[in-house]
Design a protein around this motif. Sequence first.
Motif, PDB file in Angstrom:
ATOM      1  N   UNK A 103       0.836  -1.204   0.000  1.00  0.00           N
ATOM      2  CA  UNK A 103       0.000   0.000   0.000  1.00  0.00           C
ATOM      3  C   UNK A 103       0.867   1.248   0.000  1.00  0.00           C
ATOM      4  N   UNK A 104       1.555   1.520   1.127  1.00  0.00           N
ATOM      5  CA  UNK A 104       2.387   2.710   1.223  1.00  0.00           C
ATOM      6  C   UNK A 104       2.658   3.084   2.662  1.00  0.00           C
ATOM      7  N   UNK A 105       3.044   4.347   2.871  1.00  0.00           N
ATOM      8  CA  UNK A 105       3.446   4.840   4.186  1.00  0.00           C
ATOM      9  C   UNK A 105       2.527   5.978   4.623  1.00  0.00           C
ATOM     10  N   UNK A 106       2.045   5.880   5.861  1.00  0.00           N
ATOM     11  CA  UNK A 106       1.219   6.909   6.487  1.00  0.00           C
ATOM     12  C   UNK A 106       2.101   7.608   7.514  1.00  0.00           C
ATOM     13  N   UNK A 107       2.331   8.889   7.315  1.00  0.00           N
ATOM     14  CA  UNK A 107       3.285   9.614   8.153  1.00  0.00           C
ATOM     15  C   UNK A 107       2.639  10.844   8.753  1.00  0.00           C
ATOM     16  N   UNK A 108       3.002  11.118   9.998  1.00  0.00           N
ATOM     17  CA  UNK A 108       2.510  12.310  10.664  1.00  0.00           C
ATOM     18  C   UNK A 108       2.591  12.160  12.168  1.00  0.00           C
ATOM     19  N   UNK A 109       1.741  12.903  12.828  1.00  0.00           N
ATOM     20  CA  UNK A 109       1.704  12.934  14.284  1.00  0.00           C
ATOM     21  C   UNK A 109       0.785  11.822  14.799  1.00  0.00           C
ATOM     22  N   UNK A 110       1.298  11.058  15.778  1.00  0.00           N
ATOM     23  CA  UNK A 110       0.554   9.962  16.391  1.00  0.00           C
ATOM     24  C   UNK A 110       0.585  10.125  17.902  1.00  0.00           C
ATOM     25  N   UNK A 111      -0.319   9.440  18.587  1.00  0.00           N
ATOM     26  CA  UNK A 111      -0.319   9.405  20.047  1.00  0.00           C
ATOM     27  C   UNK A 111      -0.682   8.001  20.494  1.00  0.00           C
ATOM     28  N   UNK A 112      -0.289   7.655  21.708  1.00  0.00           N
ATOM     29  CA  UNK A 112      -0.613   6.353  22.286  1.00  0.00           C
ATOM     30  C   UNK A 112      -1.890   6.510  23.104  1.00  0.00           C
ATOM     31  N   UNK A 113      -2.911   5.709  22.785  1.00  0.00           N
ATOM     32  CA  UNK A 113      -4.151   5.762  23.560  1.00  0.00           C
ATOM     33  C   UNK A 113      -4.249   4.635  24.569  1.00  0.00           C
ATOM     34  N   UNK A 114      -3.411   3.605  24.404  1.00  0.00           N
ATOM     35  CA  UNK A 114      -3.431   2.488  25.330  1.00  0.00           C
ATOM     36  C   UNK A 114      -2.065   1.807  25.296  1.00  0.00           C
ATOM     37  N   UNK A 115      -1.486   1.561  26.457  1.00  0.00           N
ATOM     38  CA  UNK A 115      -0.190   0.889  26.532  1.00  0.00           C
ATOM     39  C   UNK A 115      -0.187  -0.008  27.759  1.00  0.00           C
ATOM     40  N   UNK A 116       0.366  -1.204  27.618  1.00  0.00           N
ATOM     41  CA  UNK A 116       0.506  -2.068  28.783  1.00  0.00           C
ATOM     42  C   UNK A 116       1.731  -2.963  28.664  1.00  0.00           C
ATOM     43  N   UNK A 117       2.298  -3.278  29.827  1.00  0.00           N
ATOM     44  CA  UNK A 117       3.350  -4.287  29.943  1.00  0.00           C
ATOM     45  C   UNK A 117       2.677  -5.583  30.371  1.00  0.00           C
ATOM     46  N   UNK A 118       3.184  -6.714  29.884  1.00  0.00           N
ATOM     47  CA  UNK A 118       2.708  -8.020  30.304  1.00  0.00           C
ATOM     48  C   UNK A 118       3.914  -8.901  30.595  1.00  0.00           C
ATOM     49  N   UNK A 119       3.750  -9.849  31.496  1.00  0.00           N
ATOM     50  CA  UNK A 119       4.833 -10.778  31.767  1.00  0.00           C
ATOM     51  C   UNK A 119       4.418 -11.882  32.699  1.00  0.00           C
ATOM     52  N   UNK A 120       4.931 -13.073  32.424  1.00  0.00           N
ATOM     53  CA  UNK A 120       4.757 -14.221  33.304  1.00  0.00           C
ATOM     54  C   UNK A 120       6.093 -14.505  33.969  1.00  0.00           C
ATOM     55  N   UNK A 121       6.176 -15.567  34.721  1.00  0.00           N
ATOM     56  CA  UNK A 121       7.375 -15.890  35.482  1.00  0.00           C
ATOM     57  C   UNK A 121       8.574 -16.148  34.571  1.00  0.00           C
ATOM     58  N   UNK A 122       8.421 -16.975  33.547  1.00  0.00           N
ATOM     59  CA  UNK A 122       9.569 -17.362  32.729  1.00  0.00           C
ATOM     60  C   UNK A 122       9.751 -16.576  31.435  1.00  0.00           C
ATOM     61  N   UNK A 123       8.706 -16.348  30.653  1.00  0.00           N
ATOM     62  CA  UNK A 123       8.955 -15.685  29.365  1.00  0.00           C
ATOM     63  C   UNK A 123       9.424 -14.238  29.546  1.00  0.00           C
ATOM     64  N   UNK A 124       9.936 -13.682  28.467  1.00  0.00           N
ATOM     65  CA  UNK A 124      10.357 -12.285  28.472  1.00  0.00           C
ATOM     66  C   UNK A 124       9.158 -11.362  28.639  1.00  0.00           C
ATOM     67  N   UNK A 125       9.415 -10.168  29.141  1.00  0.00           N
ATOM     68  CA  UNK A 125       8.362  -9.177  29.285  1.00  0.00           C
ATOM     69  C   UNK A 125       7.896  -8.748  27.900  1.00  0.00           C
TER      70      UNK A 125
END
Length: 143
Positions: A103-125
Amino acid sequence: MATGQQLGRLLLIKIGDGATPEVYSNLCGLKTRSFNMSANEIDTTVPSCTNPGGPVQKTSRPGISNRTFSGSGAFVAGAAMTTFMGYVRSASAFNAQVVVPGDGTYEGSWMITDFSFEGDVEPNMEFSATFVAAGELTFTAEV
């Protein structure tokens, strides 16, 4: 424009560093990603004035367009992630490019509306994030 099937892993978001000139780096670690293009539907339906009891044809026009990128994957420390996390923590808009293979590239100003960290005991975060256009985007078609 490219022909044939495209690799999903080439659907990328590149984060700008805020410098002049801006340098974009891939947000590393994404395993799943999606890019959504949608528009609100504005109802323009009007019953017939000459035959008000007759069938009514629904009509619409496009409203506000929406561009959203979301992704999740391994949290990989590095310069691009450090820059990105600065934008997340400060809840500020930043420049980015969404590269959509075929398709192509969409460029401009963006913002984060939702962010989270996840992690269990053994796998990487891991992390997940949703990006929404924070200003008008420019589109450059893939050649």
